[in-house]
Design a protein around this motif. Structure first.
Motif, PDB file in Angstrom:
ATOM      1  N   UNK A 146      16.424   2.908   0.699  1.00 58.94           N
ATOM      2  CA  UNK A 146      16.851   1.555   0.352  1.00 58.94           C
ATOM      3  C   UNK A 146      18.368   1.475   0.239  1.00 58.94           C
ATOM      4  N   UNK A 147      18.979   2.510  -0.347  1.00 61.36           N
ATOM      5  CA  UNK A 147      20.440   2.519  -0.489  1.00 61.36           C
ATOM      6  C   UNK A 147      21.139   2.566   0.861  1.00 61.36           C
ATOM      7  N   UNK A 148      20.467   3.087   1.883  1.00 60.81           N
ATOM      8  CA  UNK A 148      21.010   3.097   3.238  1.00 60.81           C
ATOM      9  C   UNK A 148      20.640   1.829   4.013  1.00 60.81           C
ATOM     10  N   UNK A 149      20.128   0.846   3.302  1.00 60.37           N
ATOM     11  CA  UNK A 149      19.787  -0.472   3.846  1.00 60.37           C
ATOM     12  C   UNK A 149      18.596  -0.428   4.805  1.00 60.37           C
ATOM     13  N   UNK A 150      17.725   0.555   4.639  1.00 61.78           N
ATOM     14  CA  UNK A 150      16.478   0.569   5.392  1.00 61.78           C
ATOM     15  C   UNK A 150      15.443  -0.303   4.695  1.00 61.78           C
ATOM     16  N   UNK A 151      14.523  -0.845   5.471  1.00 64.73           N
ATOM     17  CA  UNK A 151      13.305  -1.397   4.895  1.00 64.73           C
ATOM     18  C   UNK A 151      12.281  -0.279   4.803  1.00 64.73           C
ATOM     19  N   UNK A 152      11.475  -0.305   3.752  1.00 63.43           N
ATOM     20  CA  UNK A 152      10.502   0.759   3.541  1.00 63.43           C
ATOM     21  C   UNK A 152       9.105   0.139   3.445  1.00 63.43           C
ATOM     22  N   UNK A 153       8.251   0.515   4.374  1.00 65.87           N
ATOM     23  CA  UNK A 153       6.863   0.043   4.360  1.00 65.87           C
ATOM     24  C   UNK A 153       6.004   1.103   3.672  1.00 65.87           C
ATOM     25  N   UNK A 154       5.399   0.708   2.554  1.00 67.62           N
ATOM     26  CA  UNK A 154       4.600   1.643   1.760  1.00 67.62           C
ATOM     27  C   UNK A 154       3.134   1.243   1.866  1.00 67.62           C
ATOM     28  N   UNK A 155       2.307   2.211   2.253  1.00 68.16           N
ATOM     29  CA  UNK A 155       0.859   1.991   2.344  1.00 68.16           C
ATOM     30  C   UNK A 155       0.167   2.968   1.396  1.00 68.16           C
ATOM     31  N   UNK A 156      -0.605   2.436   0.460  1.00 68.55           N
ATOM     32  CA  UNK A 156      -1.334   3.269  -0.512  1.00 68.55           C
ATOM     33  C   UNK A 156      -2.827   3.121  -0.237  1.00 68.55           C
ATOM     34  N   UNK A 157      -3.457   4.240   0.062  1.00 78.88           N
ATOM     35  CA  UNK A 157      -4.896   4.238   0.321  1.00 78.88           C
ATOM     36  C   UNK A 157      -5.658   4.298  -1.005  1.00 78.88           C
ATOM     37  N   UNK A 158      -6.722   3.554  -1.080  1.00 80.53           N
ATOM     38  CA  UNK A 158      -7.541   3.552  -2.293  1.00 80.53           C
ATOM     39  C   UNK A 158      -8.291   4.870  -2.417  1.00 80.53           C
ATOM     40  N   UNK A 159      -8.313   5.402  -3.663  1.00 81.04           N
ATOM     41  CA  UNK A 159      -9.020   6.646  -3.903  1.00 81.04           C
ATOM     42  C   UNK A 159     -10.530   6.458  -3.864  1.00 81.04           C
ATOM     43  N   UNK A 160     -11.234   7.563  -3.702  1.00 82.35           N
ATOM     44  CA  UNK A 160     -12.691   7.504  -3.643  1.00 82.35           C
ATOM     45  C   UNK A 160     -13.321   7.543  -5.029  1.00 82.35           C
ATOM     46  N   UNK A 161     -12.503   7.625  -6.054  1.00 82.61           N
ATOM     47  CA  UNK A 161     -13.023   7.660  -7.415  1.00 82.61           C
ATOM     48  C   UNK A 161     -13.505   6.266  -7.799  1.00 82.61           C
ATOM     49  N   UNK A 162     -14.747   6.151  -8.147  1.00 86.91           N
ATOM     50  CA  UNK A 162     -15.326   4.846  -8.479  1.00 86.91           C
ATOM     51  C   UNK A 162     -14.787   4.316  -9.801  1.00 86.91           C
ATOM     52  N   UNK A 163     -14.308   5.192 -10.679  1.00 86.34           N
ATOM     53  CA  UNK A 163     -13.804   4.778 -11.980  1.00 86.34           C
ATOM     54  C   UNK A 163     -12.333   4.363 -11.941  1.00 86.34           C
ATOM     55  N   UNK A 164     -11.719   4.345 -10.775  1.00 81.71           N
ATOM     56  CA  UNK A 164     -10.324   3.982 -10.665  1.00 81.71           C
ATOM     57  C   UNK A 164     -10.108   2.500 -10.962  1.00 81.71           C
ATOM     58  N   UNK A 165      -9.151   2.136 -11.809  1.00 79.72           N
ATOM     59  CA  UNK A 165      -8.915   0.714 -12.128  1.00 79.72           C
ATOM     60  C   UNK A 165      -8.506  -0.066 -10.889  1.00 79.72           C
ATOM     61  N   UNK A 166      -8.877  -1.341 -10.836  1.00 75.80           N
ATOM     62  CA  UNK A 166      -8.586  -2.159  -9.669  1.00 75.80           C
ATOM     63  C   UNK A 166      -7.088  -2.399  -9.496  1.00 75.80           C
ATOM     64  N   UNK A 167      -6.363  -2.439 -10.617  1.00 75.52           N
ATOM     65  CA  UNK A 167      -4.927  -2.740 -10.541  1.00 75.52           C
ATOM     66  C   UNK A 167      -4.060  -1.484 -10.502  1.00 75.52           C
TER      67      UNK A 167
END
Length: 289
Positions: free
Chosen positions: A201-222
């Motif tokens: 970001x400091x080098x003025x790049x845009x950063x596309x972040x993709x987070x995959x949902x875990x397979x843990x069923x107890x993981x909070x939605x947020x």
């Protein structure tokens, strides 16, 4: 009575022997010459049959025409380059001398006063009388606009244009970095990735972040939203959302894009921080009093 010379057998035999030897050598030389001539004739005939002359002529013709076409094409390219160079020189700020292509032009004097439309002959006469130069100001108008200037004025204007060109930042394409990880990421790994994102970001790049949902069923939605907020909080006054988090890959992942704050946004952030610090100090002073 004529004298008759009689030779003995001892004198006749050597002469006959030498004549026979001479005839034999002559015969061998003739045979040898005929063989060489025959060999040359047959060899030439065989070469003509093996490599026919019409084929070589046909093969060489396309090469000659290709060279002619290549030369003609190169000439066209050279002409186009000359036109581009000429057009570039015409648009540059410089003294055009006495070569005025247009018959009628709009003229400004060296002080910027409007002299109106003038015939090029009158303009040249004015240049000679005042020892001035002529430069293009706006060739796109009708008639095109020119200005009379001194040599010092032209030099100063060139320096001003050069300085403004150096001061003007050269815009470049905004590159985008991509980063993908799972929502089950550990805190240490998340901190490492947050530092990497901040450097981009400091080098003025845009950063596309993709987070995959875990397979843990107890993981909070947020949980994924909390991860995005955590990353953004590590860069206060530096980054913001270019694209807010949204579901991708059929709901199996969430993606967002971060970018650097604009100059206006940075100024607004500083003002906000200054106001908040002032409010905090005032509140603390009221409590102490």
């Amino acid at each position: 009575m004529p004298l008759t010379v009689q030779r003995s057998n001892h004198e006749v035999k050597p002469a006959l022997w030498m004549a026979a030897v001479f005839l034999k050598r002559l015969t061998l030389q003739i045979i040898k010459t005929e063989k060489n001539y025959t060999r040359r004739c047959f060899g030439k005939y065989i070469m003509q049959k093996t490599v026919p002359a019409p084929l070589s002529l046909i093969a060489s013709a396309p090469r000659l025409s290709y060279l002619i076409r290549a030369k003609a094409f190169s000439t066209v390219e050279d002409t186009q380059d000359e036109r581009k160079k000429k057009k570039k020189n015409e648009t540059a700020f410089s003294n055009i001398g006495r070569k005025i292509n247009e018959r009628i032009i709009h003229v400004l004097d060296e002080k910027g006063n409007d002299l109106g439309n003038m015939h090029r002959a009158n303009v040249i006469r004015l240049m000679d009388e005042r020892d001035l130069r002529l430069v293009r100001r706006n060739p796109g108008t009708e008639p095109p606009q020119y200005q009379l200037m001194t040599g010092i004025q032209i030099h100063e204007e060139r320096l001003r244009l050069r300085a403004s060109g150096k001061a003007r930042p050269t815009p470049g394409p905004t590159l985008t970095k991509e980063l993908t990880f799972s929502s089950n990421i550990g805190q240490h790994d998340l901190d490492t990735k947050s530092k990497q994102i901040q450097q981009w970001i400091e080098k003025k790049y845009k950063v596309q972040i993709t987070i995959k949902k875990g397979k843990n069923a107890e993981e909070p939605e947020n949980k994924i939203e909390e991860i995005f907020n955590h990353i953004l909080q590590t860069m206060p006054g530096i980054a913001t959302f270019s694209s807010r988090p949204q579901s991708v890959k059929g709901g199996k992942a969430v993606m967002c894009v971060l970018r650097h704050l604009s100059k206006k946004e940075e100024d607004a952030y500083r003002e906000t921080q200054g106001t908040q610090k002032g409010d905090t100090l005032n509140r603390e002073n009221r409590i102490e009093n």
